[in-house]
Design a protein around this motif. Sequence first.
Motif, short mmCIF file in Angstrom:
data_model
loop_
_atom_site.label_atom_id
_atom_site.label_comp_id
_atom_site.label_asym_id
_atom_site.label_seq_id
_atom_site.Cartn_x
_atom_site.Cartn_y
_atom_site.Cartn_z
N THR A 41 -29.05 11.30 -30.51
CA THR A 41 -28.83 12.79 -30.64
C THR A 41 -27.43 13.47 -29.83
O THR A 41 -26.65 14.35 -30.14
CB THR A 41 -29.99 13.38 -30.28
OG1 THR A 41 -31.04 13.15 -31.46
CG2 THR A 41 -29.80 14.94 -30.26
N PRO A 42 -27.48 12.81 -28.46
CA PRO A 42 -26.35 13.22 -27.59
C PRO A 42 -25.04 13.14 -28.20
O PRO A 42 -24.11 13.84 -28.04
CB PRO A 42 -26.73 12.48 -26.18
CG PRO A 42 -28.20 12.14 -26.20
CD PRO A 42 -28.50 11.95 -27.63
N ALA A 43 -24.94 11.91 -28.95
CA ALA A 43 -23.81 11.56 -29.51
C ALA A 43 -23.34 12.52 -30.93
O ALA A 43 -22.16 12.86 -31.04
CB ALA A 43 -23.71 10.04 -30.08
N LEU A 71 -24.37 25.14 -27.65
CA LEU A 71 -24.61 24.26 -26.45
C LEU A 71 -25.82 24.53 -25.70
O LEU A 71 -26.57 23.92 -25.13
CB LEU A 71 -23.35 24.47 -25.25
CG LEU A 71 -21.93 23.92 -25.82
CD1 LEU A 71 -20.78 24.28 -24.58
CD2 LEU A 71 -22.26 22.19 -25.77
N TYR A 72 -26.18 26.03 -25.81
CA TYR A 72 -27.37 26.32 -25.26
C TYR A 72 -28.67 25.75 -26.03
O TYR A 72 -29.54 25.17 -25.27
CB TYR A 72 -27.58 28.09 -25.30
CG TYR A 72 -28.94 28.56 -24.73
CD1 TYR A 72 -29.03 28.55 -23.53
CD2 TYR A 72 -29.66 29.15 -25.67
CE1 TYR A 72 -30.41 29.10 -23.03
CE2 TYR A 72 -31.10 29.45 -25.43
CZ TYR A 72 -31.10 29.65 -24.04
OH TYR A 72 -32.57 30.10 -23.61
N LEU A 73 -28.50 26.03 -27.23
CA LEU A 73 -29.63 25.44 -28.24
C LEU A 73 -29.56 24.01 -28.07
O LEU A 73 -30.75 23.51 -27.85
CB LEU A 73 -29.23 25.76 -29.69
CG LEU A 73 -29.69 27.24 -29.90
CD1 LEU A 73 -29.24 27.48 -31.53
CD2 LEU A 73 -30.80 27.76 -29.49
N GLY A 74 -28.38 23.23 -27.98
CA GLY A 74 -28.52 21.86 -27.65
C GLY A 74 -29.14 21.38 -26.60
O GLY A 74 -29.86 20.42 -26.20
N LEU A 92 -32.44 18.95 -25.83
CA LEU A 92 -32.42 17.83 -25.26
C LEU A 92 -33.61 18.09 -23.91
O LEU A 92 -33.46 17.10 -23.04
CB LEU A 92 -30.99 17.34 -24.59
CG LEU A 92 -30.13 16.97 -25.92
CD1 LEU A 92 -28.94 16.70 -25.16
CD2 LEU A 92 -30.74 15.75 -26.50
N GLY A 93 -34.07 19.00 -23.59
CA GLY A 93 -34.87 19.23 -22.47
C GLY A 93 -34.12 19.41 -21.17
O GLY A 93 -34.77 19.22 -20.17
N VAL A 94 -32.79 19.82 -21.09
CA VAL A 94 -32.06 19.80 -19.99
C VAL A 94 -32.59 21.34 -19.25
O VAL A 94 -32.45 22.29 -19.69
CB VAL A 94 -30.46 19.94 -20.17
CG1 VAL A 94 -30.02 20.00 -18.80
CG2 VAL A 94 -30.39 18.53 -21.02
N ALA A 127 -20.06 15.12 -31.44
CA ALA A 127 -19.61 15.23 -32.67
C ALA A 127 -19.54 16.36 -33.21
O ALA A 127 -18.32 16.88 -33.82
CB ALA A 127 -20.06 14.23 -33.67
N VAL A 128 -20.71 16.96 -33.32
CA VAL A 128 -20.65 18.35 -33.86
C VAL A 128 -19.94 19.42 -32.88
O VAL A 128 -19.18 20.30 -33.90
CB VAL A 128 -22.08 18.87 -34.10
CG1 VAL A 128 -22.45 20.18 -34.61
CG2 VAL A 128 -23.00 17.67 -35.00
N ILE A 129 -19.89 19.22 -31.86
CA ILE A 129 -19.15 20.51 -31.21
C ILE A 129 -17.82 20.29 -31.52
O ILE A 129 -16.92 21.38 -31.48
CB ILE A 129 -19.57 20.31 -29.54
CG1 ILE A 129 -19.08 21.70 -28.99
CG2 ILE A 129 -18.80 19.24 -29.02
CD1 ILE A 129 -19.76 22.95 -29.29
#
Length: 329
Positions: A248-250, A318-321, A325-327, A254-256
């Motif tokens: 998911t991080p990768a 980025l906020y939703l991502g 990811l639980g950051v 790619a999506v951004i």
Amino acid sequence: MSDNSVSDSPTPQRADTPSADRTGYRGTKVRRQRVRAAWLFLTPMLLSLLIVAAWPLLRTFYLSFTDASLSDTTGGMFIGFENYLVHDDGAWYGLLADPVWWTSVWNTVYFAVVSVSLEVVFGIIVALLLNAEFKGRMLVRAAVLIPWAIPTIVSAKMWAWMLNDQFGIINHLLMLLGIIDAPLAWTADADLSMWAVIMVDVWKTIPFVALLVLAALQMLPSDCYEAAEVDGIHPLKVFFRVTLPLITPALMVAVIFRLLDALRVFDVIYVLTSNSTSTMTMSIYARQQLVEFQDVGYGSAASTLLFLIISFAVVIYLYLGRRQLGVEQ
């Protein structure tokens, strides 16, 4: 135990002793030195961005509040928000009241969502295939990158010839297979032109997504897959419960990057369909106002709104991502 043995035992060091203070001071000093070194290395890059990005952006903001023309960009008068929205003689005028602008906004969002979604799906599939063991895998990996290596203008022109309704090979193959009875005007038909440019964009950028996903797949631990194989878990469950969360991080990276490119898309659509309203994006609309109509103020307003829309979309993503990811925010 004697008193001497008790006195000889090492005394635990308290946290507030001078030695602990010196250790904390050294750690803080090293941290400050690292911060200063980081800023020292970042300063040339920040200055370059200030020159090549910040100044043109601020100038565009300023020109959007003027009536400057292409023949005289310095002689424009300040007109406030009239390029954006103004009420005059009982009617609304300006960019926000222009139906063509809102059509371009819809076309841009539609293109971005559909193309990026398809690129992610097919990119993951291609990455999974390239991650498998087979003969000639390195050669196939190199060949897959060819569409991404071709310049966008070249690939768009190449596809424009292949999609031509009179001598294009795409229509010839479809008619040969009996899928269609007559040639289709892929880039001229309003119902087909958007899907044509999406197809070309997806073909070109799938390798980019596949490359990032493949890099993430290469770093996954093999223990999880070995345990899943021993337990007899179905490969689809392994993918959705193990592989997909780990890559998911990768995928977010790619999506951004693809979202940024898709929201400001210009070249591939302009080469294939020019100024057609059915595929006009915000970038093409701004270019039309700036170059063809020579209205720098109005075109700068369109460019400013394009920048704000892209910034808003990226911040939301980025906020939703980060939440997914639980950051911690």
